[in-house]
Design a protein around this motif. Sequence first.
Motif, PDB file in Angstrom:
ATOM      1  N   HIS A 135       0.822  -1.205   0.000  1.00 19.66           N
ATOM      2  CA  HIS A 135       0.000   0.000   0.000  1.00 19.66           C
ATOM      3  C   HIS A 135       0.863   1.264   0.000  1.00 19.66           C
ATOM      4  N   VAL A 136       2.076   1.138   0.564  1.00 18.98           N
ATOM      5  CA  VAL A 136       2.982   2.287   0.589  1.00 18.98           C
ATOM      6  C   VAL A 136       4.413   1.784   0.669  1.00 18.98           C
TER       7      VAL A 136
ATOM      8  N   ILE B  87       5.686   6.483  -1.953  1.00 23.93           N
ATOM      9  CA  ILE B  87       4.645   6.347  -2.969  1.00 23.93           C
ATOM     10  C   ILE B  87       3.619   5.352  -2.443  1.00 23.93           C
ATOM     11  N   GLY B  88       2.343   5.718  -2.564  1.00 23.71           N
ATOM     12  CA  GLY B  88       1.310   4.836  -2.030  1.00 23.71           C
ATOM     13  C   GLY B  88       0.038   4.881  -2.841  1.00 23.71           C
ATOM     14  N   ASP B  89      -0.931   4.075  -2.384  1.00 22.74           N
ATOM     15  CA  ASP B  89      -2.217   3.997  -3.076  1.00 22.74           C
ATOM     16  C   ASP B  89      -3.291   4.741  -2.290  1.00 22.74           C
TER      17      ASP B  89
ATOM     18  N   ASN C 226      -1.332  14.482  -3.788  1.00 26.01           N
ATOM     19  CA  ASN C 226      -2.316  13.584  -4.388  1.00 26.01           C
ATOM     20  C   ASN C 226      -2.409  13.863  -5.887  1.00 26.01           C
TER      21      ASN C 226
ATOM     22  N   HIS D  93       0.736  10.027  -3.862  1.00 25.32           N
ATOM     23  CA  HIS D  93      -0.154   8.905  -4.164  1.00 25.32           C
ATOM     24  C   HIS D  93      -1.088   9.242  -5.314  1.00 25.32           C
ATOM     25  N   CYS D  94      -1.710   8.202  -5.838  1.00 25.21           N
ATOM     26  CA  CYS D  94      -2.806   8.347  -6.802  1.00 25.21           C
ATOM     27  C   CYS D  94      -3.839   7.291  -6.412  1.00 25.21           C
TER      28      CYS D  94
ATOM     29  N   GLY E  10      -1.041   3.976  -6.970  1.00 24.17           N
ATOM     30  CA  GLY E  10       0.349   4.296  -6.636  1.00 24.17           C
ATOM     31  C   GLY E  10       1.338   3.697  -7.619  1.00 24.17           C
TER      32      GLY E  10
ATOM     33  N   SER F 141       1.378   8.961  -9.688  1.00 23.92           N
ATOM     34  CA  SER F 141       2.290   9.330  -8.597  1.00 23.92           C
ATOM     35  C   SER F 141       3.727   8.941  -8.930  1.00 23.92           C
TER      36      SER F 141
ATOM     37  N   ARG G 214       9.585  -0.398  -5.358  1.00 29.31           N
ATOM     38  CA  ARG G 214       8.164  -0.499  -5.645  1.00 29.31           C
ATOM     39  C   ARG G 214       7.943  -0.776  -7.136  1.00 29.31           C
TER      40      ARG G 214
END
Length: 301
Positions: free
Chosen positions: A143-144, A153-155, A175, A234-235, A238, A242, A269
């Motif tokens: 998730h990150v 970077i994350g979701d 975001n 994030h987006c 991710g 992002s 990632r």
Amino acid sequence: MSDEATQNSGNPAFSKNPSPGASPPTVAELEGILRNNRVPLSRIDEVWPNLYIGDMTVAHDRFRLWKLGITHVLNAAHKQIASSGCQDFYGCSMDYYGIAASDVPHFDIAAYFYSASEYIHRALDIMGELETILESSRAQLNHVDEVWPNLYIGDLLIAHDRKQLRKMGITHVLNAAHSKWGSKGDQIFYGKKINYCGIAADDSPDFDLSMYFYTAAEQIHQTLNTPDAKLLVHCILGMSRSASLVLAYLMIYHNRSLLSAVDRLILYRPISPNRGFLEQLRNLDIELNDKKKQQLAQDHT
């Protein structure tokens, strides 16, 4: 540099695009063309877009190669007199391919025509190489992920988990999917303890994300230079919007080539910018390389 400029150089006595079935020039005719060449000899010359021919002096000048944005080196004098080139010499920032050819008439360099051509073609086919590299990532999708010191970077799930963000010490959120599908993020949502910046980008190859490359990179740069700051970019997943903005940051503020920036991120990632974003990042790469070349030219004047 245009194809026309390349094709119009040389001896005008021979057609650059001969008709089918036409006989190729003889060796003597080719030697005549080469003798009549009036282009001044330099240490290095761009002879095709992003394709350079140079001598050993520039090949050993790693700092100059870096400023030129060189990512691949094909050495046709591998292990020959005074040639230091090898993968260890260039490190992880440049890919190296060596051919131990001798500059004598009886050496069969034709044995390397196809392998060298394939290497050059693949090096210049940046989009194909990028997609291959992206698919090769063995990093686990979480998730990150921290992809640079204090830069995450994350979701969407982690972006909405304010409790977890506080535990992580996140102080800023960028975001790249502001107001998009399912995204709740805004300054009111995060309150006073987290600084929020939103970019309403679509994850579409037709969306011009490049208009945000410099502003987002500046935002990331300023945040990471703030004491005790931690930034989440994030987006939705991710992986595309992002990741593209973080790649642009590494290129603009850390002098990374696009390939080098991608290599860095996929260690931590898996990312998957859409092809339109990759094209825009490639254009940014070309723009930054041009600026390096201009600076290098000024340094030598």
